[in-house]
Design an enzyme around this catalytic site. Structure first.
Site, PDB file in Angstrom:
ATOM      1  N   HIS A  74    -115.206   3.917  64.132  1.00 26.33           N
ATOM      2  CA  HIS A  74    -114.788   4.166  65.515  1.00 26.33           C
ATOM      3  C   HIS A  74    -116.007   4.515  66.360  1.00 26.33           C
ATOM      4  O   HIS A  74    -116.790   5.379  65.984  1.00 26.33           O
ATOM      5  CB  HIS A  74    -113.775   5.312  65.573  1.00 26.33           C
ATOM      6  N   TYR A 204    -107.142  12.611  71.970  1.00 23.75           N
ATOM      7  CA  TYR A 204    -107.015  14.066  72.078  1.00 23.75           C
ATOM      8  C   TYR A 204    -106.358  14.342  73.428  1.00 23.75           C
ATOM      9  O   TYR A 204    -106.959  14.069  74.473  1.00 23.75           O
ATOM     10  CB  TYR A 204    -108.391  14.737  72.018  1.00 23.75           C
ATOM     11  N   PRO A 295    -109.465  22.493  63.192  1.00 21.07           N
ATOM     12  CA  PRO A 295    -109.692  21.065  62.952  1.00 21.07           C
ATOM     13  C   PRO A 295    -109.987  20.221  64.197  1.00 21.07           C
ATOM     14  O   PRO A 295    -110.278  19.031  64.066  1.00 21.07           O
ATOM     15  CB  PRO A 295    -108.388  20.605  62.289  1.00 21.07           C
ATOM     16  N   LYS A 299    -114.611  18.776  61.823  1.00 18.86           N
ATOM     17  CA  LYS A 299    -115.871  19.169  61.187  1.00 18.86           C
ATOM     18  C   LYS A 299    -115.752  19.713  59.763  1.00 18.86           C
ATOM     19  O   LYS A 299    -116.745  19.748  59.032  1.00 18.86           O
ATOM     20  CB  LYS A 299    -116.564  20.257  62.044  1.00 18.86           C
ATOM     21  N   TYR A 386    -119.775  15.551  68.060  1.00 15.95           N
ATOM     22  CA  TYR A 386    -118.654  14.954  67.319  1.00 15.95           C
ATOM     23  C   TYR A 386    -119.172  14.026  66.226  1.00 15.95           C
ATOM     24  O   TYR A 386    -118.680  14.047  65.086  1.00 15.95           O
ATOM     25  CB  TYR A 386    -117.738  14.195  68.277  1.00 15.95           C
TER      26      TYR A 386
END
Ligand code: RFL
Ligand code: PHB
Length: 396
Positions: A74, A204, A295, A299, A386
């Protein structure tokens, strides 16, 4: 029964399993003990996103055959708020970095299969585990195997990879550890659903009713999460209610959430936790045994893998009489741990609704979300955290 090994490993999650493999590649023997059965470890639903550094680590260790075939690369995520879905393009922002969606269950299956194929010593379903003599040069690991035989293993070092509720962190003498902890006033209700994902990359979603995340496990299986109260009773969440709430929080004109049979359902509390140092004498902690992140930043699994990437060469050097890398182990890992702890806290508090919070929290969150979308610098900060930072180079 008394035996001897070089490294005793407590815990057969990603940290312990990868450590035993990395040590084997260096010609170091280990015995790994795990309180759960192999089937339980392979089925436990948890994380799903690997940083490039984690993928490279697994690939360098010869563990990525299936990951390279089945992992989904991704190049970004979506942030949804105020009725809009905005893309954060990791490749563009970070000079080509990506993440790979590959479930923790699959990482664990690959690691167990490889260790057993290589003749590695893994004991599942053990009981009454103990570690002792930690400040000597021969610490001891004790356990009872599945057949009821009691074992005492003398080790050159012990790795505590036994998660947040394990025995190794509590084995530090009182006063040897400093701990920092934050519990969040919400939890995640997670589902695994037998339905193709309704999105090409993770979503998200910030919503007045609470956070939601659309993730996936494959082109045919979806993983979705809803913010709920930490004392929520899962019995109050029949499948229809879950789908209706997910549809509400992800609602977007012209887009529909595909629904399907729910295969797994659970509630996970949210916590930030760091304990330091990650070493006492010849006991070294790695992964969730030493630190927990909520979460939202994806990570936890990556940190566990990063710890053992540092620990394997440090133990190798220690066993050959060089103490320096082992002495630096904790400080080296904690740099990354604190960066991930901050990032996970930041993502979490930007996206979740605090129960009872006033309207100001909402306005501050929306302002931050607009800033992340509108400013290349802010988006780059999210993207580089990220996708993760390079792993420290091993020293041999
Ligand atoms: P693990 O995976 O918890 O493995 C520890 C292992 O130690 C065993 N154990 C013992 N073995 C022997 N003797 C004892 N006394 C023992 N006590 C415990 C346990 O049975 C277990 O097999 O830790 P590790 O290897 O450090 O790996 C860390 C990751 O598993 C963890 O950070 C992530 O999965 C965190 N996490 C998530 N991270 C994400 O990025 N995204 C997620 O969606 C996500 N979901 C989760 C999670 C962690 C969860 N836990 C720990 C409550 C969902 C859950 C439920
Ligand atoms: C998951 O796929 O389980 C997942 C993905 C991203 C997160 C947390 C969990 O931030």
């Amino acid at each position: 029964m008394r035996t001897r090994t070089q490294v005793g490993i407590v815990g057969g999650g990603p940290a312990g399993l990868l450590l035993s493999h990395l040590l084997a590649l260096r010609g170091i023997d280990s015995v790994l003990i795990e309180i759960r059965s192999r089937e339980y470890c392979e089925a436990r639903q948890r994380a799903g996103v690997l940083e490039d550094g984690s993928v490279a680590l697994l690939r360098d260790g010869g563990l990525a055959d299936r990951l390279d075939r089945q992992g989904l690369v991704h190049g970004g995520i979506y942030l949804q708020f105020e009725g809009q879905r905005q893309h954060i393009d990791f490749r563009d922002l970070t000079g080509g970095r990506t993440v790979t969606v590959y479930a923790q269950t699959e990482v664990v299956k690959d690691l167990i299969a490889r260790r057993l194929a290589d003749g590695g010593a893994i004991e599942f379903s053990v009981t009454d585990t103990e570690v002792a003599d930690l400040d000597t040069e021969l610490p001891v690991l004790r356990y009872t195997d599945a057949a009821g035989t009691r074992h005492e293993v003398s080790c050159d070092a012990i790795a505590g990879c036994d998660g947040f509720h394990g025995i190794c962190r509590p084995a530090f003498p009182s006063g040897a550890l400093t701990m920092w902890e934050r519990d969040y006033p919400y939890a995640w209700l997670g589902i695994l659903a037998d339905v193709p994902p309704s999105t090409d990359e993770l979503i998200y979603a910030h919503h007045p009713a609470g956070f939601a995340l659309h993730s996936l496990r494959s082109t045919t299986v979806s993983r979705l999460y809803l913010q709920v109260s930490p004392d929520e009773d899962i019995a109050e969440w029949p499948d229809d209610r879950i789908w209706a709430e997910l549809a509400r929080r992800f609602e977007l004109p012209g887009w529909a959430l595909q629904q399907g049979p729910i295969l797994d359902k659970s509630i996970t509390p949210m916590r930030s936790f760091v304990s330091a140092p990650m070493r006492y004498g010849r006991l070294f902690l790695a992964g969730d045994a030493a630190h927990i992140v909520p979460p939202t930043g994806a990570k936890g699994l990556n940190l566990a893998l990063a710890d053992v990437a540092v620990l394997a060469p440090a133990l190798d050097a220690l066993l050959h009489g060089d103490e320096q890398a082992a002495a630096n182990y904790s400080a080296t890992c904690l740099q990354r741990v604190w960066r991930s702890t901050h990032f996970s806290w930041w993502m979490t508090t930007m996206l979740h609704r605090t129960p009872g919070a006033d309207e100001m929290e909402m306005q501050l969150q929306l302002s931050q979300l607009r800033y992340v979308i509108g400013s290349r610098a802010a988006a780059t900060s999210l993207a580089e955290n990220y996708t993760g930072f390079p792993l420290p180079k091993g020293d041999g």
